[in-house]
Design a protein around this motif. Structure first.
Motif, PDB file in Angstrom:
ATOM      1  N   ILE B  16       0.850  -1.205   0.000  1.00  0.00           N
ATOM      2  CA  ILE B  16       0.000   0.000   0.000  1.00  0.00           C
ATOM      3  C   ILE B  16       0.882   1.251   0.000  1.00  0.00           C
ATOM      4  O   ILE B  16       0.647   2.201  -0.741  1.00  0.00           O
ATOM      5  CB  ILE B  16      -0.952   0.013   1.223  1.00  0.00           C
ATOM      6  CG1 ILE B  16      -1.932  -1.168   1.147  1.00  0.00           C
ATOM      7  CG2 ILE B  16      -1.679   1.347   1.344  1.00  0.00           C
ATOM      8  CD1 ILE B  16      -3.068  -1.045   0.177  1.00  0.00           C
ATOM      9  N   GLU B  19       2.502   1.935  -3.233  1.00  0.00           N
ATOM     10  CA  GLU B  19       1.542   2.418  -4.223  1.00  0.00           C
ATOM     11  C   GLU B  19       1.096   3.861  -3.949  1.00  0.00           C
ATOM     12  O   GLU B  19       1.139   4.705  -4.839  1.00  0.00           O
ATOM     13  CB  GLU B  19       0.322   1.484  -4.243  1.00  0.00           C
ATOM     14  CG  GLU B  19      -0.639   1.846  -5.364  1.00  0.00           C
ATOM     15  CD  GLU B  19      -1.780   0.848  -5.519  1.00  0.00           C
ATOM     16  OE1 GLU B  19      -1.693  -0.281  -5.007  1.00  0.00           O
ATOM     17  OE2 GLU B  19      -2.775   1.228  -6.174  1.00  0.00           O
ATOM     18  N   VAL B  20       0.692   4.150  -2.704  1.00  0.00           N
ATOM     19  CA  VAL B  20       0.131   5.492  -2.473  1.00  0.00           C
ATOM     20  C   VAL B  20       1.206   6.575  -2.356  1.00  0.00           C
ATOM     21  O   VAL B  20       0.941   7.743  -2.614  1.00  0.00           O
ATOM     22  CB  VAL B  20      -0.832   5.562  -1.249  1.00  0.00           C
ATOM     23  CG1 VAL B  20      -1.993   4.618  -1.423  1.00  0.00           C
ATOM     24  CG2 VAL B  20      -0.116   5.316   0.055  1.00  0.00           C
ATOM     25  N   MET B  72       0.254  11.907   0.275  1.00  0.00           N
ATOM     26  CA  MET B  72      -1.011  11.282  -0.129  1.00  0.00           C
ATOM     27  C   MET B  72      -2.033  12.320  -0.595  1.00  0.00           C
ATOM     28  O   MET B  72      -2.896  12.022  -1.415  1.00  0.00           O
ATOM     29  CB  MET B  72      -1.584  10.436   1.020  1.00  0.00           C
ATOM     30  CG  MET B  72      -0.804   9.147   1.254  1.00  0.00           C
ATOM     31  SD  MET B  72      -1.415   8.203   2.657  1.00  0.00           S
ATOM     32  CE  MET B  72      -3.017   7.649   2.061  1.00  0.00           C
ATOM     33  N   THR B  87      -6.242  11.094   6.787  1.00  0.00           N
ATOM     34  CA  THR B  87      -5.370  10.458   5.796  1.00  0.00           C
ATOM     35  C   THR B  87      -4.660   9.246   6.396  1.00  0.00           C
ATOM     36  O   THR B  87      -4.613   8.177   5.793  1.00  0.00           O
ATOM     37  CB  THR B  87      -4.338  11.477   5.264  1.00  0.00           C
ATOM     38  OG1 THR B  87      -5.047  12.643   4.840  1.00  0.00           O
ATOM     39  CG2 THR B  87      -3.553  10.920   4.097  1.00  0.00           C
ATOM     40  N   GLU B  90      -7.084   6.458   6.878  1.00  0.00           N
ATOM     41  CA  GLU B  90      -7.372   5.769   5.621  1.00  0.00           C
ATOM     42  C   GLU B  90      -6.208   4.853   5.228  1.00  0.00           C
ATOM     43  O   GLU B  90      -6.419   3.744   4.736  1.00  0.00           O
ATOM     44  CB  GLU B  90      -7.655   6.809   4.520  1.00  0.00           C
ATOM     45  CG  GLU B  90      -8.133   6.238   3.213  1.00  0.00           C
ATOM     46  CD  GLU B  90      -9.339   5.315   3.316  1.00  0.00           C
ATOM     47  OE1 GLU B  90     -10.180   5.507   4.238  1.00  0.00           O
ATOM     48  OE2 GLU B  90      -9.448   4.385   2.510  1.00  0.00           O
ATOM     49  N   ASN B  93      -6.627   1.844   7.280  1.00  0.00           N
ATOM     50  CA  ASN B  93      -7.759   1.081   6.743  1.00  0.00           C
ATOM     51  C   ASN B  93      -7.342   0.225   5.566  1.00  0.00           C
ATOM     52  O   ASN B  93      -7.690  -0.949   5.492  1.00  0.00           O
ATOM     53  CB  ASN B  93      -8.824   2.063   6.210  1.00  0.00           C
ATOM     54  CG  ASN B  93      -9.989   2.200   7.164  1.00  0.00           C
ATOM     55  OD1 ASN B  93     -10.339   1.252   7.855  1.00  0.00           O
ATOM     56  ND2 ASN B  93     -10.572   3.375   7.198  1.00  0.00           N
ATOM     57  N   MET B  94      -6.608   0.823   4.644  1.00  0.00           N
ATOM     58  CA  MET B  94      -6.215   0.096   3.437  1.00  0.00           C
ATOM     59  C   MET B  94      -5.255  -1.039   3.785  1.00  0.00           C
ATOM     60  O   MET B  94      -5.357  -2.134   3.245  1.00  0.00           O
ATOM     61  CB  MET B  94      -5.586   1.058   2.429  1.00  0.00           C
ATOM     62  CG  MET B  94      -6.597   2.013   1.822  1.00  0.00           C
ATOM     63  SD  MET B  94      -5.931   3.022   0.486  1.00  0.00           S
ATOM     64  CE  MET B  94      -4.980   4.253   1.337  1.00  0.00           C
ATOM     65  N   ALA B  97      -7.181  -3.823   5.673  1.00  0.00           N
ATOM     66  CA  ALA B  97      -8.105  -4.535   4.772  1.00  0.00           C
ATOM     67  C   ALA B  97      -7.351  -5.557   3.926  1.00  0.00           C
ATOM     68  O   ALA B  97      -7.788  -6.693   3.773  1.00  0.00           O
ATOM     69  CB  ALA B  97      -8.833  -3.544   3.871  1.00  0.00           C
ATOM     70  N   GLN B  98      -6.188  -5.153   3.417  1.00  0.00           N
ATOM     71  CA  GLN B  98      -5.430  -6.079   2.574  1.00  0.00           C
ATOM     72  C   GLN B  98      -4.854  -7.241   3.398  1.00  0.00           C
ATOM     73  O   GLN B  98      -4.893  -8.387   2.986  1.00  0.00           O
ATOM     74  CB  GLN B  98      -4.295  -5.330   1.861  1.00  0.00           C
ATOM     75  CG  GLN B  98      -3.662  -6.171   0.795  1.00  0.00           C
ATOM     76  CD  GLN B  98      -2.665  -5.405  -0.067  1.00  0.00           C
ATOM     77  OE1 GLN B  98      -1.498  -5.683  -0.023  1.00  0.00           O
ATOM     78  NE2 GLN B  98      -3.131  -4.454  -0.858  1.00  0.00           N
ATOM     79  N   THR B 101      -7.597  -9.777   4.508  1.00  0.00           N
ATOM     80  CA  THR B 101      -8.034 -10.641   3.405  1.00  0.00           C
ATOM     81  C   THR B 101      -7.125 -11.864   3.348  1.00  0.00           C
ATOM     82  O   THR B 101      -7.574 -12.994   3.184  1.00  0.00           O
ATOM     83  CB  THR B 101      -7.961  -9.850   2.080  1.00  0.00           C
ATOM     84  OG1 THR B 101      -8.730  -8.668   2.244  1.00  0.00           O
ATOM     85  CG2 THR B 101      -8.532 -10.641   0.923  1.00  0.00           C
TER      86      THR B 101
END
Lengths: 144, 154
Positions: B16, B19-20, B72, B87, B90, B93-94, B97-98, B101
């Motif tokens: 993450i 990427e961000v 970000m 921010t 979030e 959160n990301m 979440a990953q 999973t």
């Protein structure tokens, strides 16, 4: 040899946020994160969309949709929110307007909820992290 | 604590953040702490309860948090204001979440709390009867530690 006619016309393309008639598509952004709301707003505004409203939870989102209707073309809807989640809010919006165009915004790992939303009538979905290309592709595919 | 619990969080944080932030992220060596540990200044806290229970802290200095939030948002933020906190929330959160999973795919079932952001100086965290595994991630914005204390429910 380059001549002045080689300069590209920067305004040749209609921005993706505008319909063929030239008016901006009107978008309602429903998300409990100030960061995500701002991010979606910036991406869409930069392409000529008009963000006509924002809501911080599902309940407020449904109220805003009814208030704005019929002057709203698209809703971006987060899934996990306080008071009312995005799937329930989607259900209420579709009940009110069966042609509503709603795009779900989801974190990874909510596949079951995304599937449920698509069955209820969401037109598409975007998995976070969001980026400009991903957001515009999905939103435009729903509108055009 | 089993290493298999922390790996999904470290991998998710690495993916993450790369990427961000659109930057190189370097994973440093994992270490283990059994006692009270200092917290750097801004910590996103997520609780887990179910087959496994415990918490995940995504820990960084205030300076790093502001720099990460600035990247970000594509604008220079100067303090840990509401936008900066939203921010970092979030981001947490990301990442969770990953990671979750992956843990669900491994067969673990549990619920998560929404992230809380804790800010302040001279803070520390203690966890009863469970050691914490920590993986530091280094990036141009500063150091971020993924600090996981999880155990199987008896």
């Amino acid at each position: 040899m380059k001549t002045t006619s080689d300069f590209p016309s920067i305004n040749e393309r209609t921005p993706d946020g505008q319909s063929n008639g030239g008016s901006a598509f009107k978008v309602l952004v429903v998300d409990d994160s100030m960061f995500v709301t701002k991010q979606i707003g910036q991406i869409l505004s930069s392409e000529g969309f008009n963000v006509v409203g924002t809501a911080a939870d599902g309940l407020e989102g449904v109220e805003k949709y009814k208030e704005l209707y019929p002057n709203v073309d698209l809703v971006t809807m987060d899934i996990t929110m306080p008071r009312m989640d995005g799937v329930s809010a989607l259900e209420k919006i579709i009940e009110f307007d069966k042609d509503a165009k709603v795009v779900m915004i989801s974190a990874l790992g909510k596949q079951d909820l995304v599937k449920k939303a698509l069955l209820i009538g969401a037109k598409n979905y975007i998995i976070k992290p969001l980026d400009r290309k991903k957001v515009l592709e999905r939103v435009i595919s729903v509108l055009k | 604590m089993r290493v298999e619990y922390i790996n999904p969080f470290v991998e998710a944080a690495y993916n993450i953040m790369t990427e961000v932030l659109q930057t190189e992220v370097e994973r440093k060596d994992l270490y283990l702490k059994k006692t009270t540990q200092p917290v750097m200044g801004v910590a996103a806290l997520v609780g887990l309860a179910g087959d496994v229970e415990g918490r995940v802290l995504i820990d960084m200095s205030q300076d790093s948090a502001i720099k990460i939030a600035s990247t970000m948002n594509g604008e220079k933020l100067t303090s840990m204001d509401e936008l900066a906190k939203a921010t970092i929330t979030e981001l947490a959160n990301m990442i969770t979440a990953q990671a979750v999973t992956k843990l669900f795919d491994l067969g673990f079932k549990f619920d998560l709390t929404p992230p809380s952001i804790i800010t302040g100086e001279n803070m520390s965290v203690s966890d009863a009867n469970v050691e914490a595994l920590i993986v530091p991630l280094e990036m141009p914005q500063g150091l971020v530690e993924i600090n996981v204390a999880i155990r199987e429910r008896a």
